[in-house]
Each structure stands twice: as C-alpha cells, then as structure tokens.
Scaffold this motif. Structure first.
Motif, PDB file in Angstrom:
ATOM      1  N   PHE A   1       0.828  -1.209   0.000  1.00 29.33           N
ATOM      2  CA  PHE A   1       0.000   0.000   0.000  1.00 29.33           C
ATOM      3  C   PHE A   1       0.865   1.263   0.000  1.00 29.33           C
ATOM      4  CE2 PHE A   1      -3.392  -2.696   2.233  1.00 29.33           C
ATOM      5  CZ  PHE A   1      -4.002  -3.001   1.029  1.00 29.33           C
ATOM      6  N   LEU A   2       1.977   1.187   0.711  1.00 31.81           N
ATOM      7  CA  LEU A   2       2.876   2.339   0.768  1.00 31.81           C
ATOM      8  C   LEU A   2       3.474   2.619  -0.609  1.00 31.81           C
ATOM      9  CD1 LEU A   2       3.687   4.245   3.054  1.00 31.81           C
ATOM     10  CD2 LEU A   2       5.752   2.870   3.387  1.00 31.81           C
ATOM     11  N   LEU A   3       3.857   1.556  -1.314  1.00 33.89           N
ATOM     12  CA  LEU A   3       4.399   1.714  -2.670  1.00 33.89           C
ATOM     13  C   LEU A   3       3.372   2.351  -3.589  1.00 33.89           C
ATOM     14  CD1 LEU A   3       6.414   1.169  -4.962  1.00 33.89           C
ATOM     15  CD2 LEU A   3       5.525  -1.159  -5.102  1.00 33.89           C
ATOM     16  N   GLU A   4       2.146   1.867  -3.539  1.00 28.01           N
ATOM     17  CA  GLU A   4       1.090   2.406  -4.405  1.00 28.01           C
ATOM     18  C   GLU A   4       0.821   3.873  -4.103  1.00 28.01           C
ATOM     19  OE1 GLU A   4      -3.667   1.674  -5.317  1.00 28.01           O
ATOM     20  OE2 GLU A   4      -2.477   0.030  -4.469  1.00 28.01           O
ATOM     21  N   SER A   5       0.801   4.221  -2.819  1.00 32.27           N
ATOM     22  CA  SER A   5       0.486   5.611  -2.455  1.00 32.27           C
ATOM     23  C   SER A   5       1.626   6.564  -2.818  1.00 32.27           C
ATOM     24  CB  SER A   5       0.161   5.703  -0.957  1.00 32.27           C
ATOM     25  OG  SER A   5       1.214   5.188  -0.176  1.00 32.27           O
TER      26      SER A   5
ATOM     27  N   CYS B   1       9.907   4.996  -3.834  1.00 35.46           N
ATOM     28  CA  CYS B   1       9.224   3.762  -4.257  1.00 35.46           C
ATOM     29  C   CYS B   1      10.235   2.650  -4.519  1.00 35.46           C
ATOM     30  CB  CYS B   1       8.417   4.005  -5.528  1.00 35.46           C
ATOM     31  SG  CYS B   1       6.956   5.034  -5.315  1.00 35.46           S
ATOM     32  N   LEU B   2      11.278   2.997  -5.264  1.00 33.23           N
ATOM     33  CA  LEU B   2      12.274   1.991  -5.644  1.00 33.23           C
ATOM     34  C   LEU B   2      13.106   1.539  -4.456  1.00 33.23           C
ATOM     35  CD1 LEU B   2      13.460   3.598  -9.006  1.00 33.23           C
ATOM     36  CD2 LEU B   2      11.937   1.645  -8.726  1.00 33.23           C
ATOM     37  N   GLY B   3      13.159   2.380  -3.414  1.00 34.88           N
ATOM     38  CA  GLY B   3      13.951   2.047  -2.234  1.00 34.88           C
ATOM     39  C   GLY B   3      13.198   1.254  -1.183  1.00 34.88           C
ATOM     40  N   LEU B   4      11.894   1.064  -1.396  1.00 33.90           N
ATOM     41  CA  LEU B   4      11.105   0.285  -0.434  1.00 33.90           C
ATOM     42  C   LEU B   4      11.515  -1.185  -0.476  1.00 33.90           C
ATOM     43  CD1 LEU B   4       7.553   1.822  -1.001  1.00 33.90           C
ATOM     44  CD2 LEU B   4       8.951   2.050   1.051  1.00 33.90           C
ATOM     45  N   PRO B   5      11.463  -1.891   0.652  1.00 37.48           N
ATOM     46  CA  PRO B   5      11.822  -3.317   0.659  1.00 37.48           C
ATOM     47  C   PRO B   5      10.895  -4.108  -0.254  1.00 37.48           C
ATOM     48  CG  PRO B   5      10.723  -2.692   2.715  1.00 37.48           C
ATOM     49  CD  PRO B   5      11.015  -1.418   1.984  1.00 37.48           C
ATOM     50  N   GLY B   6      11.345  -5.297  -0.669  1.00 37.21           N
ATOM     51  CA  GLY B   6      10.604  -6.123  -1.620  1.00 37.21           C
ATOM     52  C   GLY B   6       9.131  -6.227  -1.311  1.00 37.21           C
ATOM     53  N   THR B   7       8.303  -5.935  -2.307  1.00 39.01           N
ATOM     54  CA  THR B   7       6.849  -5.978  -2.128  1.00 39.01           C
ATOM     55  C   THR B   7       6.226  -6.828  -3.226  1.00 39.01           C
ATOM     56  OG1 THR B   7       6.527  -4.001  -3.489  1.00 39.01           O
ATOM     57  CG2 THR B   7       6.811  -3.662  -1.119  1.00 39.01           C
TER      58      THR B   7
ATOM     59  N   SER C   1       9.145   3.634 -12.994  1.00 38.87           N
ATOM     60  CA  SER C   1      10.200   4.006 -13.944  1.00 38.87           C
ATOM     61  C   SER C   1       9.669   4.957 -15.014  1.00 38.87           C
ATOM     62  CB  SER C   1      10.779   2.750 -14.602  1.00 38.87           C
ATOM     63  OG  SER C   1      11.432   1.942 -13.647  1.00 38.87           O
ATOM     64  N   LEU C   2       8.433   4.738 -15.456  1.00 36.87           N
ATOM     65  CA  LEU C   2       7.830   5.612 -16.462  1.00 36.87           C
ATOM     66  C   LEU C   2       7.650   7.017 -15.911  1.00 36.87           C
ATOM     67  CD1 LEU C   2       6.431   6.204 -19.148  1.00 36.87           C
ATOM     68  CD2 LEU C   2       4.325   5.256 -18.185  1.00 36.87           C
ATOM     69  N   SER C   3       7.130   7.116 -14.698  1.00 40.96           N
ATOM     70  CA  SER C   3       6.925   8.435 -14.087  1.00 40.96           C
ATOM     71  C   SER C   3       8.256   9.157 -13.895  1.00 40.96           C
ATOM     72  CB  SER C   3       6.203   8.276 -12.740  1.00 40.96           C
ATOM     73  OG  SER C   3       5.810   9.526 -12.236  1.00 40.96           O
ATOM     74  N   MET C   4       9.287   8.409 -13.484  1.00 39.42           N
ATOM     75  CA  MET C   4      10.608   9.005 -13.312  1.00 39.42           C
ATOM     76  C   MET C   4      11.156   9.478 -14.657  1.00 39.42           C
ATOM     77  SD  MET C   4      14.055   7.368 -11.583  1.00 39.42           S
ATOM     78  CE  MET C   4      13.417   7.387  -9.916  1.00 39.42           C
ATOM     79  N   GLY C   5      10.953   8.663 -15.707  1.00 37.21           N
ATOM     80  CA  GLY C   5      11.403   9.064 -17.037  1.00 37.21           C
ATOM     81  C   GLY C   5      10.719  10.333 -17.517  1.00 37.21           C
ATOM     82  N   ASN C   6       9.418  10.437 -17.275  1.00 35.24           N
ATOM     83  CA  ASN C   6       8.690  11.653 -17.668  1.00 35.24           C
ATOM     84  C   ASN C   6       9.214  12.880 -16.927  1.00 35.24           C
ATOM     85  OD1 ASN C   6       6.999  10.312 -19.463  1.00 35.24           O
ATOM     86  ND2 ASN C   6       5.457   9.881 -17.924  1.00 35.24           N
ATOM     87  N   ALA C   7       9.589  12.688 -15.648  1.00 34.96           N
ATOM     88  CA  ALA C   7      10.130  13.799 -14.858  1.00 34.96           C
ATOM     89  C   ALA C   7      11.488  14.235 -15.392  1.00 34.96           C
ATOM     90  CB  ALA C   7      10.234  13.392 -13.391  1.00 34.96           C
ATOM     91  N   PHE C   8      12.356  13.264 -15.691  1.00 31.60           N
ATOM     92  CA  PHE C   8      13.670  13.597 -16.259  1.00 31.60           C
ATOM     93  C   PHE C   8      13.514  14.288 -17.610  1.00 31.60           C
ATOM     94  CE2 PHE C   8      15.691  10.202 -13.493  1.00 31.60           C
ATOM     95  CZ  PHE C   8      16.496  11.092 -12.788  1.00 31.60           C
TER      96      PHE C   8
ATOM     97  N   TYR D   1      10.080  11.071  -5.025  1.00 32.12           N
ATOM     98  CA  TYR D   1       9.087  10.083  -4.596  1.00 32.12           C
ATOM     99  C   TYR D   1       9.258   8.755  -5.349  1.00 32.12           C
ATOM    100  CZ  TYR D   1       6.675  13.758  -1.999  1.00 32.12           C
ATOM    101  OH  TYR D   1       6.373  14.758  -1.105  1.00 32.12           O
ATOM    102  N   CYS D   2       9.674   8.829  -6.609  1.00 28.99           N
ATOM    103  CA  CYS D   2       9.939   7.595  -7.361  1.00 28.99           C
ATOM    104  C   CYS D   2      11.106   6.832  -6.745  1.00 28.99           C
ATOM    105  CB  CYS D   2      10.244   7.919  -8.823  1.00 28.99           C
ATOM    106  SG  CYS D   2       8.793   8.375  -9.804  1.00 28.99           S
ATOM    107  N   LYS D   3      12.120   7.557  -6.336  1.00 31.02           N
ATOM    108  CA  LYS D   3      13.269   6.908  -5.684  1.00 31.02           C
ATOM    109  C   LYS D   3      12.853   6.275  -4.363  1.00 31.02           C
ATOM    110  CE  LYS D   3      16.989   9.619  -7.791  1.00 31.02           C
ATOM    111  NZ  LYS D   3      18.045  10.642  -7.580  1.00 31.02           N
TER     112      LYS D   3
END
Length: 300
Positions: free
Chosen positions: A81-85, A109-115, A126-133, A105-107
């Motif tokens: 749920f934390l990853l989704e939010s 997400c990627l830093g959260l323990p295995g879900t 990754s898509l959202s991060m790419g759009n931001a970059f 915020y994307c980082k």
C-alpha cells in the motif's frame, strides 16, 4: 460505515464512473471517505479519487488525496500500500510539473523493501521518473528510465504500460528533435552530438542496432549539408551505403535501402524487414524471402 457497506458504496461509485456519471461517482466516494471506519476501504476509495481527478485534469485535488492516501497506508503498515500511495504522490507531482519532487518520490518507491506489488508497479514508477527527467531535459536519464519501464512491460505482458511508454518515447523524440534544430541554428556542435546519441539510443532501446547506425549517418548528412561541408557530407553518404551493404538492409520487394527515407517498416517473425507499403501491395500472408508464415507481424 462498516466494511461491507464501504465495499458496496465503492462498487456503486465505480459503476457510476464507468457509465460516465463522474460527478455522482465522486459524491459517493467522498461520502465513503467521510463516514467509513474501514482503513482498507478508505485506502481503496482514495485510489479511486486520485485516478478520477487525474483523468479530469484536477491535479491539485489529485495531490490532496494522494497525500491522505500516504497517511492511510502508514496506518495500515503494509509495504504494498505504501508503494502504491508513493507512486500516486509521484504522479500527482509529475502532473503539476514538480519534477524534482516526482523523482524523489519515485526513488522512495524503488527504495522500499521487496513488495508483492513491485513487479506490477515498478514499470509505472520508472515511467513516471522518465517523464520527470524528460521534463527537466535530462535526456540520458529519461531514456534509461523509459527502457526500464519497457522491460517491465515486456516481462509482465503489460500492453497498457508498453503503450504509455511508447507515447513518452514519442515525446522524448520530439523534444530531442527540437533541441537538434536549436543546435543547428546556433552551431552548437556538442548539443548536436548529444542529440545524435539520443536518437541512436532510442533505436537501440528498441533493438534496432543497424537502423540506429543508418539514422545516425542520415542525420549527420543533413547537418553537414546544411553547413555546406562537402567533404564531411560525402563521408557520411559513403558510410551510409557501406552500412546498407554490410547489413544487407534492403527491402526484399522493391530493392530500396532501408533507413534512407522515413518509410514505415514491418518486421516479420522470421526477422526479414520490408517496407509496409510493399507488403500491403504484395498481398501475401507469408514472407516473400523465405515463404515462412507471417501471421504475427511487428512494426519497426
């Protein structure tokens, strides 16, 4: 409002939303949020509100509900749920052009323990991060993020994600192309080189290694032609034709070299490539070269 009633009202809102009664759906979901004591239900209805406001272009409202969803996820103490939010929070900031916050915020997400949701949502992160970059004109990191998102899409057979990534790659290509025009106008050779590398990387990300070489020589040819540099121009024309000879990248029907013109191509399952117009005019359902069945063509 208890768990069962909360679930019923969420479903009622979804039915209204799917029948294009958006405002009525929002009213139902807002009442659920005000009256329900079920944390799981509240989390789900917040997701519905985030999605609805995103599709309606109400990005400040989207952000408001994303922030509340983060708090709800923390109460639930569930990593999925934390990853989704956090992803919803990243998307909200992306829509508001707060690109540095989106990346942060994307980082997270990627830093959260295995879900369990990581495999499903990792590509969207990754898509959202790419759009931001891309919004920050950091082209190389944008392309790397899009490539990761595309791998997630392919590995999970996620056609919708693949479609969204391709749309972002289209925006990427258009923005790099515009940068190339500016570089040509101002004679900025380092920027020209960077743009050429980005064009090559786009084709490489799609596995078109030979085509990327041809495109590079075509673009270089146009640059030197515009500058009147005949010696460099001839060198790239010669190299282009050498690449065509080496890779045998000819259309098997009309005989023209592939990559010289902006023609749509079609790759068959046997890996032979033709101009789309040539195959359509030919009218066959098998490869003209090897006669193997070509029922599932792919576009280049």
């Amino acid at each position: 409002m208890g768990q069962d009633q909360t679930k019923q009202q969420i479903e009622k809102g979804l039915q209204l939303y799917q029948s294009n009664q958006t405002e009525k759906a929002l009213q139902v979901w807002t009442k659920v949020l005000e009256k329900s004591s079920d944390l799981m239900g509240r989390f789900r209805v917040l997701g519905c509100l985030v999605t609805a406001h995103s599709e309606m272009g109400r990005y400040k409202e989207m952000l408001k509900f994303a922030v509340v969803q983060i708090d709800t996820a923390r109460e639930l103490e569930d990593a999925d749920f934390l990853l989704e939010s956090y992803l919803n929070l990243a998307r909200s900031n992306e829509k508001l052009c707060e690109f540095h916050k989106t990346i942060s915020y994307c980082k997270t997400c990627l830093g959260l323990p295995g879900t369990r949701a990581g495999a499903q949502l990792g590509g969207q992160v990754s898509l959202s991060m790419g759009n931001a970059f891309l919004g920050l004109s950091v082209f190389q990191k944008a392309l790397e993020s899009f490539e990761k998102a595309l791998r997630y899409a392919h590995n999970n057979d996620d056609a919708m994600l693949e479609c969204r990534v391709c749309c972002s790659l289209g925006s990427f290509y258009a923005q790099v192309k515009e940068s190339m025009k500016i570089a040509l106008q101002h004679g900025d050779r380092p920027l020209q080189a960077l743009c050429l590398l980005c064009f090559a990387d786009i084709h490489r990300s799609r596995g078109d290694l030979e085509l990327s070489q041809l495109k590079l020589h075509c673009l270089s040819e146009s640059i030197y032609r515009s500058k009147g540099l005949q010696r460099e121009l001839r060198a790239h024309v010669v190299r282009f034709h050498e690449c065509v000879e080496e890779t045998e990248l000819y259309c098997g029907l009309c005989g023209e070299s592939i990559g010289e013109k902006n023609s749509r191509l079609q790759a068959l399952p046997c890996s032979h490539i033709f101009h789309l117009r040539c195959l359509q005019n030919n009218g066959t359902r098998s490869c003209p070269n090897c006669r193997r069945s070509s029922m599932k063509p792919g576009f280049v």
